[in-house]
Design a protein around this motif. Sequence first.
Motif, short mmCIF file in Angstrom:
data_model
loop_
_atom_site.label_atom_id
_atom_site.label_comp_id
_atom_site.label_asym_id
_atom_site.label_seq_id
_atom_site.Cartn_x
_atom_site.Cartn_y
_atom_site.Cartn_z
N TYR A 163 0.59 -1.16 0.00
CA TYR A 163 -0.35 0.20 0.44
C TYR A 163 1.02 0.94 0.02
O TYR A 163 0.51 2.25 -0.63
CB TYR A 163 -1.05 -0.38 1.52
N TYR B 254 -7.50 1.60 -0.60
CA TYR B 254 -8.62 2.58 -0.27
C TYR B 254 -8.61 2.52 1.22
O TYR B 254 -8.83 3.76 2.03
CB TYR B 254 -9.63 3.30 -1.13
N ALA B 255 -9.40 1.00 1.70
CA ALA B 255 -9.34 1.09 2.37
C ALA B 255 -8.32 1.77 3.85
O ALA B 255 -7.99 2.41 5.37
CB ALA B 255 -10.19 -0.13 3.63
N TRP B 256 -7.47 0.89 3.77
CA TRP B 256 -5.78 1.60 4.37
C TRP B 256 -5.51 3.14 4.62
O TRP B 256 -4.88 3.72 5.26
CB TRP B 256 -4.65 0.56 3.49
N LYS B 257 -6.04 3.96 3.51
CA LYS B 257 -5.55 5.23 3.37
C LYS B 257 -6.86 5.58 4.38
O LYS B 257 -6.32 6.69 4.96
CB LYS B 257 -5.85 5.61 1.87
N LYS B 258 -8.14 5.60 4.40
CA LYS B 258 -9.18 6.06 5.59
C LYS B 258 -8.69 5.84 6.72
O LYS B 258 -8.70 6.35 7.81
CB LYS B 258 -9.89 5.27 5.76
N ARG B 259 -7.37 4.83 7.05
CA ARG B 259 -7.54 3.90 8.68
C ARG B 259 -6.24 4.78 9.45
O ARG B 259 -5.61 5.64 8.81
CB ARG B 259 -6.77 2.37 8.00
N GLU B 260 -6.86 5.40 10.73
CA GLU B 260 -5.75 5.60 11.75
C GLU B 260 -4.33 5.40 11.86
O GLU B 260 -4.95 3.93 11.60
CB GLU B 260 -6.56 6.03 12.67
N SER C 235 -1.62 3.00 13.08
CA SER C 235 -1.91 2.33 14.61
C SER C 235 -0.89 2.96 15.71
O SER C 235 0.32 3.42 15.51
CB SER C 235 -1.17 0.63 13.98
#
Length: 61
Positions: free
Chosen positions: A3, A30-36, A38
Motif C-alpha cells: 500500500y 482505499y480502506a488502508w488509506k482511510k485508517r488511522e 496504528s
Amino acid sequence: MKYEFIEIHQAAFKVSDICEYFEIKPSGYYAWKKREPSARSIADAEHAKRIEELYEASDKR
C-alpha cells in the motif's frame, strides 16, 4: 508495504493497475488509506525521530 508503494507511485501509474500487479483489490488500498495510524506505527515514527536527533547531536557518529 504494498500500500505504501501504491501511495508513492500513484501519480505515475493507475491504482487499479498497481493493485492488479500485486494481486490485491483497490478497495483494500482505499480502506488502508482511510485508517488511522496504528499505535505501533506512531511509536516507530517517534523512535525514528529520536534516533535521527541523537545521530545529528553526535556529529553523525
